[in-house]
Design an enzyme around this catalytic site. Structure first.
Site, PDB file in Angstrom:
ATOM      1  N   THR A 192       0.844  -1.430  -0.305  1.00  0.00           N
ATOM      2  CA  THR A 192      -0.006   0.008  -0.022  1.00  0.00           C
ATOM      3  C   THR A 192       0.465   1.141  -0.091  1.00  0.00           C
ATOM      4  O   THR A 192       0.416   1.470  -0.873  1.00  0.00           O
ATOM      5  CB  THR A 192      -0.293  -0.289   0.779  1.00  0.00           C
ATOM      6  OG1 THR A 192      -0.399  -0.093   0.021  1.00  0.00           O
ATOM      7  CG2 THR A 192      -0.196   0.147   1.801  1.00  0.00           C
ATOM      8  N   ILE A 251      -1.209  -0.441  -0.130  1.00  0.00           N
ATOM      9  CA  ILE A 251       0.290  -0.097   0.692  1.00  0.00           C
ATOM     10  C   ILE A 251       1.019  -0.461   0.154  1.00  0.00           C
ATOM     11  O   ILE A 251       0.302  -2.092   1.303  1.00  0.00           O
ATOM     12  CB  ILE A 251       0.099   0.985   1.446  1.00  0.00           C
ATOM     13  CG1 ILE A 251      -0.214   0.161   2.645  1.00  0.00           C
ATOM     14  CG2 ILE A 251      -0.462   1.935   2.220  1.00  0.00           C
ATOM     15  CD1 ILE A 251       0.273   0.182   4.475  1.00  0.00           C
ATOM     16  N   ILE A 252       2.143  -0.330  -0.598  1.00  0.00           N
ATOM     17  CA  ILE A 252       2.960  -1.602  -0.876  1.00  0.00           C
ATOM     18  C   ILE A 252       4.338  -1.169  -1.041  1.00  0.00           C
ATOM     19  O   ILE A 252       4.560  -0.426  -1.961  1.00  0.00           O
ATOM     20  CB  ILE A 252       2.768  -2.347  -2.168  1.00  0.00           C
ATOM     21  CG1 ILE A 252       2.009  -0.522  -3.167  1.00  0.00           C
ATOM     22  CG2 ILE A 252       1.155  -3.266  -2.006  1.00  0.00           C
ATOM     23  CD1 ILE A 252       1.588  -1.824  -5.090  1.00  0.00           C
TER      24      ILE A 252
END
Length: 537
Positions: free
Chosen positions: A356, A419-420
């Site tokens: 995210t 979120i990532i």
């Protein structure tokens, strides 16, 4: 004093890539990056620096994250990549039926309902326990100092703070929102750019977390204060939800893109969307970056991948298709066949069914971390725990109140997460961490910066500087202010509905660090669309 507008930049500027060897921290706020560097110079490693930077970000960039955030991390240590999912769960006392009885037809954006268990404080503790070098308590010294002594508000931060205040002033009338104004608008307004803002309550909460290794937040004094707030307002989050929470160490997922392994956290995060898009795109040959055919194929691939993501992603064991089925080459081939000369209106595919704020940090020993934390939608739910500065997230907003939807609200369930963090490796050797924060822009930003580096050999800074686009829905695509007019016009002729934005900040805020495997030299880039900074040693 000379008078000037800190948000007025009439002339093009250029930022060079930054090089270093002993350590590097890249993030969206200079003071936070310097906090991480301070820890590196005290003998900490990249993981220690990341925790210190993340804690500082809750103070110096409250428009994007806070102590009440979720977080994710990809950590390269001793020749292996590790994944941490520190996203929280829906409270046990909430359900679709209860919300519908109270008149909700969809999950609200703000207030007590969309608050899920914050995972970030325990995520910090997990990272420190497993990979840190310095005592956990020491990592919070810079953040506590910023909260106690104050700091001058930076330009992009000030812009978003004022925007949020104007919005919240008209929206937040309930008593539960009073503390937001006490903490973030103490003079009856948002702080101005360059004005010093401090938060004694925030300092107190960070001290509690530092001294108890986050236990206070989940079972101690802070947990009791959170519980009391929700009991007072007939909310859903409870001390039992907090005390039962544990982050999860997960196996990262990957796609190989032209010899490079691109790594993401598995669902409930949306990183798999970037991998699906890259799987589709690697079936094409790209001759030049700034051509209508390159942008057209990128947009079409992302539309197809994102449509699948919105259809299938939720907590992994609640998905009705497997991660592997979405990443298998055969499925990418099927989706690629849908891309022609004209823009399409995407529909979800049918994979085989089965079971995210962002920061990068690296040290001189080869450890690296890709880390991201967020409240979601700026300040989050608007709910702030009195006398703590703890702004609670509103991640539950992404849940569906349709019981038939894969991401339907359930007690104790993790929602679809925006979120990532990302990471690149090649032939078993780390290349480095990367990320582009910004809601649903994130997988789109990941795919774009990966292609900028791999396909078009752009350095980390240039890869972030390049014009960006963002698919919105159907055939609608936003392009940033620097996107070439002739290419936007050509894309419009292909059927894309092009919208030019007046602001760069809608297109994400990224950081990249790459490491030379032979020399150990680090090269970093930071986002020109925000107050980005690379602190280097």
């Amino acid at each position: 004093m000379i008078q000037y507008d800190s948000m007025y930049y009439p002339y093009a500027s250029r930022r060079n890539a930054v090089y270093g060897q002993k350590g590097m921290v890249a993030t969206s706020q200079p003071l936070a990056a310097e906090a991480g560097l301070e820890i590196l110079k005290k003998g900490g490693n990249a993981i220690d620096a990341a925790i210190a930077t993340a804690a500082a970000l809750t103070v110096v960039e409250p428009t994007s994250n806070g102590i009440g955030s979720d977080s994710f991390a990809l950590v390269w240590v001793d020749g292996k990549l590790h994944g941490l999912n520190a996203s929280g769960y829906a409270p046990q006392n909430i359900s679709i039926e209860k919300l519908k009885e109270k008149g909700y037809e969809e999950m609200p954006t703000f207030g007590k309902v969309p608050v899920t268990v914050p995972g970030t404080p325990k995520g910090w503790a997990e990272l420190s326990d497993r990979f840190g070098k310095l005592p956990f308590k020491d990592l919070f010294e810079p953040a506590i100092r910023y909260a106690e002594e104050g700091y001058p508000v930076s330009p992009t931060l000030g812009y978003h703070w004022k925007s949020a205040y104007k919005k919240f002033k008209s929206l937040f009338n309930d008593e539960i929102f009073e503390e937001w104004f006490n903490v973030f608008a103490p003079n009856g307004r948002a702080p101005e750019i360059g004005e010093v803002w401090s938060s004694p309550g925030h300092a107190r909460a960070l001290k509690e977390i530092a001294e108890t290794k986050a236990d206070s937040f989940y079972t101690g004094q802070l947990a009791e204060e959170i519980d009391a707030l929700f009991k007072k307002h007939d909310g859903y989050l409870s001390i039992e939800d907090l005390s039962n929470y544990e982050p999860k160490w997960v196996d990262p997922i990957k796609a190989n893109y032209r010899g490079y392994d691109v790594w993401e956290i598995p669902p409930n995060g949306q990183g798999i969307i970037a991998l699906m898009a890259l799987n589709i795109l690697k079936g094409f040959d790209f001759i030049e970056k700034d051509s209508v055919e390159t942008y057209h194929k990128q947009i079409e691939a992302m539309k197809l991948a994102f449509t699948d993501g919105l259809e299938y992603i939720t907590q992994q064991d609640k998905m009705d298709v497997s991660v592997d089925s979405l990443l298998v080459e055969k499925y990418a081939d099927e989706r690629r066949q849908l891309i022609g000369d004209e823009a399409i209106d995407p529909k979800p595919g049918k994979p085989q069914r089965g079971g995210t704020v962002y920061l990068s940090a690296a040290d001189g020993e080869g450890n690296m971390i890709s880390y991201i934390q967020s409240n979601y939608m700026g300040f989050g739910s608007g709910v702030v725990v009195p006398n703590t500065g703890i702004a609670l997230q509103n991640r539950g907003h992404t849940f569906s109140l349709n019981p038939e939807h894969v991401n339907s609200l359930e007690p104790g369930k993790q929602t679809y997460h925006t979120i990532i963090p990302g990471f690149l490796s090649k032939d078993g050797e780390p290349v480095g961490p990367f990320g582009v924060m910004g809601g649903f822009m994130q997988p789109q930003g990941h795919a774009q910066v990966v292609m900028n580096m791999v396909d078009f050999q752009l350095n980390p800074q240039a890869a972030l500087d390049a014009p960006r686009w963002q698919w919105m829905k159907g055939k609608t695509v936003k392009v940033d202010p620097s996107f070439p007019v002739h290419l936007a016009q050509a894309l419009q002729r292909k059927g894309h509905l092009i919208e030019r934005s007046l602001y760069h900040h809608e297109f994400g805020r990224g950081q990249i660090i790459v490491r030379d495997s032979e020399t150990g030299v680090l090269c970093g880039g930071t986002e020109p669309r925000t107050d980005g900074h690379v602190a280097v040693w």
